[in-house]
Motif scaffolding. Structure first.
Motif, PDB file in Angstrom:
ATOM      1  N   ILE A 182       0.849  -1.196   0.000  1.00 34.07           N
ATOM      2  CA  ILE A 182       0.000   0.000   0.000  1.00 34.07           C
ATOM      3  C   ILE A 182       0.882   1.243   0.000  1.00 34.07           C
ATOM      4  O   ILE A 182       0.648   2.179  -0.769  1.00 34.07           O
ATOM      5  N   ARG A 183       1.893   1.259   0.850  1.00 32.59           N
ATOM      6  CA  ARG A 183       2.810   2.400   0.926  1.00 32.59           C
ATOM      7  C   ARG A 183       3.443   2.663  -0.442  1.00 32.59           C
ATOM      8  O   ARG A 183       3.524   3.799  -0.890  1.00 32.59           O
ATOM      9  N   ASP A 184       3.865   1.607  -1.121  1.00 27.42           N
ATOM     10  CA  ASP A 184       4.479   1.772  -2.442  1.00 27.42           C
ATOM     11  C   ASP A 184       3.487   2.270  -3.481  1.00 27.42           C
ATOM     12  O   ASP A 184       3.850   3.027  -4.371  1.00 27.42           O
ATOM     13  N   SER A 185       2.228   1.847  -3.376  1.00 27.99           N
ATOM     14  CA  SER A 185       1.246   2.231  -4.394  1.00 27.99           C
ATOM     15  C   SER A 185       0.726   3.651  -4.199  1.00 27.99           C
ATOM     16  O   SER A 185       0.357   4.309  -5.167  1.00 27.99           O
ATOM     17  N   ILE A 186       0.702   4.161  -2.961  1.00 31.34           N
ATOM     18  CA  ILE A 186       0.185   5.516  -2.725  1.00 31.34           C
ATOM     19  C   ILE A 186       1.271   6.488  -2.287  1.00 31.34           C
ATOM     20  O   ILE A 186       0.983   7.639  -1.990  1.00 31.34           O
ATOM     21  N   ALA A 187       2.526   6.055  -2.290  1.00 30.71           N
ATOM     22  CA  ALA A 187       3.628   6.837  -1.734  1.00 30.71           C
ATOM     23  C   ALA A 187       3.734   8.245  -2.313  1.00 30.71           C
ATOM     24  O   ALA A 187       4.111   9.175  -1.608  1.00 30.71           O
ATOM     25  N   ALA A 188       3.417   8.412  -3.575  1.00 30.06           N
ATOM     26  CA  ALA A 188       3.586   9.718  -4.195  1.00 30.06           C
ATOM     27  C   ALA A 188       2.613  10.752  -3.632  1.00 30.06           C
ATOM     28  O   ALA A 188       2.909  11.943  -3.650  1.00 30.06           O
ATOM     29  N   ASP A 189       1.482  10.300  -3.143  1.00 29.16           N
ATOM     30  CA  ASP A 189       0.453  11.237  -2.711  1.00 29.16           C
ATOM     31  C   ASP A 189       0.401  11.432  -1.196  1.00 29.16           C
ATOM     32  O   ASP A 189       0.443  12.563  -0.719  1.00 29.16           O
ATOM     33  N   ILE A 190       0.271  10.323  -0.454  1.00 32.65           N
ATOM     34  CA  ILE A 190       0.086  10.408   0.993  1.00 32.65           C
ATOM     35  C   ILE A 190       0.702   9.186   1.673  1.00 32.65           C
ATOM     36  O   ILE A 190       0.971   8.183   1.027  1.00 32.65           O
ATOM     37  N   THR A 191       0.849   9.280   2.979  1.00 28.69           N
ATOM     38  CA  THR A 191       1.335   8.146   3.764  1.00 28.69           C
ATOM     39  C   THR A 191       0.163   7.226   4.112  1.00 28.69           C
ATOM     40  O   THR A 191      -1.002   7.617   3.985  1.00 28.69           O
ATOM     41  N   ASN A 192       0.475   6.019   4.586  1.00 29.33           N
ATOM     42  CA  ASN A 192      -0.583   5.097   5.015  1.00 29.33           C
ATOM     43  C   ASN A 192      -1.436   5.727   6.111  1.00 29.33           C
ATOM     44  O   ASN A 192      -2.669   5.624   6.087  1.00 29.33           O
ATOM     45  N   ASP A 193      -0.796   6.356   7.101  1.00 30.58           N
ATOM     46  CA  ASP A 193      -1.552   6.980   8.187  1.00 30.58           C
ATOM     47  C   ASP A 193      -2.435   8.111   7.676  1.00 30.58           C
ATOM     48  O   ASP A 193      -3.582   8.264   8.117  1.00 30.58           O
ATOM     49  N   ILE A 217      -6.467   8.324   7.993  1.00 37.96           N
ATOM     50  CA  ILE A 217      -7.144   9.504   8.551  1.00 37.96           C
ATOM     51  C   ILE A 217      -8.216   9.993   7.572  1.00 37.96           C
ATOM     52  O   ILE A 217      -9.358  10.251   7.964  1.00 37.96           O
ATOM     53  N   LEU A 218      -7.856  10.102   6.299  1.00 37.28           N
ATOM     54  CA  LEU A 218      -8.840  10.530   5.296  1.00 37.28           C
ATOM     55  C   LEU A 218     -10.005   9.554   5.222  1.00 37.28           C
ATOM     56  O   LEU A 218     -11.164   9.961   5.090  1.00 37.28           O
ATOM     57  N   ARG A 219      -9.703   8.275   5.345  1.00 38.43           N
ATOM     58  CA  ARG A 219     -10.762   7.253   5.313  1.00 38.43           C
ATOM     59  C   ARG A 219     -11.730   7.436   6.482  1.00 38.43           C
ATOM     60  O   ARG A 219     -12.950   7.344   6.313  1.00 38.43           O
ATOM     61  N   LEU A 220     -11.190   7.694   7.667  1.00 38.52           N
ATOM     62  CA  LEU A 220     -12.056   7.908   8.830  1.00 38.52           C
ATOM     63  C   LEU A 220     -12.848   9.200   8.706  1.00 38.52           C
ATOM     64  O   LEU A 220     -14.033   9.239   9.051  1.00 38.52           O
ATOM     65  N   LEU A 240     -13.455  18.236  11.244  1.00 38.66           N
ATOM     66  CA  LEU A 240     -12.517  18.027  10.146  1.00 38.66           C
ATOM     67  C   LEU A 240     -13.271  17.502   8.941  1.00 38.66           C
ATOM     68  O   LEU A 240     -14.127  16.627   9.075  1.00 38.66           O
ATOM     69  N   SER A 241     -12.949  18.023   7.784  1.00 35.21           N
ATOM     70  CA  SER A 241     -13.556  17.536   6.550  1.00 35.21           C
ATOM     71  C   SER A 241     -12.523  17.576   5.435  1.00 35.21           C
ATOM     72  O   SER A 241     -11.540  18.307   5.510  1.00 35.21           O
ATOM     73  N   MET A 242     -12.785  16.779   4.410  1.00 36.26           N
ATOM     74  CA  MET A 242     -11.886  16.748   3.260  1.00 36.26           C
ATOM     75  C   MET A 242     -12.219  17.886   2.307  1.00 36.26           C
ATOM     76  O   MET A 242     -13.394  18.192   2.096  1.00 36.26           O
ATOM     77  N   THR A 243     -11.184  18.448   1.735  1.00 37.33           N
ATOM     78  CA  THR A 243     -11.362  19.407   0.655  1.00 37.33           C
ATOM     79  C   THR A 243     -11.587  18.617  -0.636  1.00 37.33           C
ATOM     80  O   THR A 243     -11.456  17.387  -0.642  1.00 37.33           O
ATOM     81  N   GLU A 244     -11.871  19.314  -1.722  1.00 37.59           N
ATOM     82  CA  GLU A 244     -12.004  18.631  -3.015  1.00 37.59           C
ATOM     83  C   GLU A 244     -10.690  17.941  -3.375  1.00 37.59           C
ATOM     84  O   GLU A 244     -10.699  16.811  -3.864  1.00 37.59           O
ATOM     85  N   ASN A 245      -9.564  18.599  -3.110  1.00 37.88           N
ATOM     86  CA  ASN A 245      -8.255  17.997  -3.366  1.00 37.88           C
ATOM     87  C   ASN A 245      -8.074  16.749  -2.510  1.00 37.88           C
ATOM     88  O   ASN A 245      -7.623  15.705  -2.997  1.00 37.88           O
ATOM     89  N   GLY A 246      -8.432  16.831  -1.248  1.00 38.64           N
ATOM     90  CA  GLY A 246      -8.324  15.682  -0.349  1.00 38.64           C
ATOM     91  C   GLY A 246      -9.186  14.524  -0.813  1.00 38.64           C
ATOM     92  O   GLY A 246      -8.768  13.366  -0.794  1.00 38.64           O
ATOM     93  N   ARG A 247     -10.403  14.826  -1.251  1.00 35.89           N
ATOM     94  CA  ARG A 247     -11.309  13.781  -1.739  1.00 35.89           C
ATOM     95  C   ARG A 247     -10.727  13.121  -2.982  1.00 35.89           C
ATOM     96  O   ARG A 247     -10.772  11.911  -3.133  1.00 35.89           O
ATOM     97  N   SER A 248     -10.150  13.899  -3.855  1.00 39.25           N
ATOM     98  CA  SER A 248      -9.553  13.362  -5.074  1.00 39.25           C
ATOM     99  C   SER A 248      -8.372  12.443  -4.742  1.00 39.25           C
ATOM    100  O   SER A 248      -8.268  11.334  -5.283  1.00 39.25           O
ATOM    101  N   LEU A 266      -1.954  17.401   6.633  1.00 34.50           N
ATOM    102  CA  LEU A 266      -3.035  17.307   5.649  1.00 34.50           C
ATOM    103  C   LEU A 266      -3.648  18.673   5.353  1.00 34.50           C
ATOM    104  O   LEU A 266      -4.011  18.958   4.210  1.00 34.50           O
ATOM    105  N   VAL A 267      -3.753  19.514   6.372  1.00 39.64           N
ATOM    106  CA  VAL A 267      -4.262  20.881   6.178  1.00 39.64           C
ATOM    107  C   VAL A 267      -3.277  21.665   5.307  1.00 39.64           C
ATOM    108  O   VAL A 267      -3.676  22.333   4.344  1.00 39.64           O
ATOM    109  N   GLU A 268      -1.982  21.572   5.633  1.00 40.30           N
ATOM    110  CA  GLU A 268      -0.954  22.277   4.852  1.00 40.30           C
ATOM    111  C   GLU A 268      -0.941  21.817   3.398  1.00 40.30           C
ATOM    112  O   GLU A 268      -0.669  22.606   2.494  1.00 40.30           O
ATOM    113  N   ALA A 269      -1.247  20.539   3.166  1.00 38.19           N
ATOM    114  CA  ALA A 269      -1.277  19.993   1.801  1.00 38.19           C
ATOM    115  C   ALA A 269      -2.588  20.306   1.087  1.00 38.19           C
ATOM    116  O   ALA A 269      -2.765  19.933  -0.079  1.00 38.19           O
ATOM    117  N   GLY A 270      -3.508  20.961   1.777  1.00 43.88           N
ATOM    118  CA  GLY A 270      -4.773  21.336   1.162  1.00 43.88           C
ATOM    119  C   GLY A 270      -5.748  20.182   1.003  1.00 43.88           C
ATOM    120  O   GLY A 270      -6.629  20.224   0.146  1.00 43.88           O
TER     121      GLY A 270
END
Length: 150
Positions: A27-38, A42-45, A95-103, A75-79
């Protein structure tokens, strides 16, 4: 502790280490470019809660609020996440996701599906359902006891 319980615990720990380390690494390797596993978790929750708070996240992760605050700040700093104060109680922050966070979350979700789904093809549907139901029961037992055995 009886001999059977010790045997089951050892088997559980052996497979737990293999499965969680390998899946987390993939999972870390597949999403590494965007976000960490944690950050993904957090976004999932946040995605699953209408009114998500840092307290809820800390309880879900079984960590202190300061650990969650550090992840949320990134996550806030990353928009990807925004904080909103409750109109009636200004101390309460949601806490809520932005459009960027949702994407980013939705793309990570797709990548995680691609990582995990091939493993499921080796099992029958009823076996997968039984495994998930037992794992969910273990999760409920842990939540009800606060993570401590009775």
């Amino acid at each position: 502790m009886n001999e059977d319980a010790s045997h089951w615990i050892n088997r559980y720990m052996d497979v737990y280490l293999v499965v969680t380390r390998r899946i987390n690494a993939q999972i870390r390797d597949s999403i590494a470019a965007d976000i960490t596993n944690d950050q993904y978790l957090i976004l999932r929750l946040i995605n699953g809660q209408e009114l998500c708070t840092s307290t809820y996240l800390a309880e879900s992760f079984a960590v202190g609020k300061s650990s969650i605050t550090a992840i949320i700040n990134r996550l806030v700093e990353a928009g990807m996440v925004e904080r909103t104060r409750d109109e009636n109680d200004r101390r309460q922050v949601y806490l809520s996701m932005t459009e960027n966070g949702r994407s980013v979350y939705e793309e990570a979700e797709k990548q995680i599906q691609e990582v995990i789904s091939p493993y499921l093809f080796d099992f029958e549907k009823k076996d997968i359902e039984n495994f998930i139901m037992m794992f969910e029961k273990l999760g409920r037992l842990m939540q009800e006891s606060g993570g401590k055995s009775n």
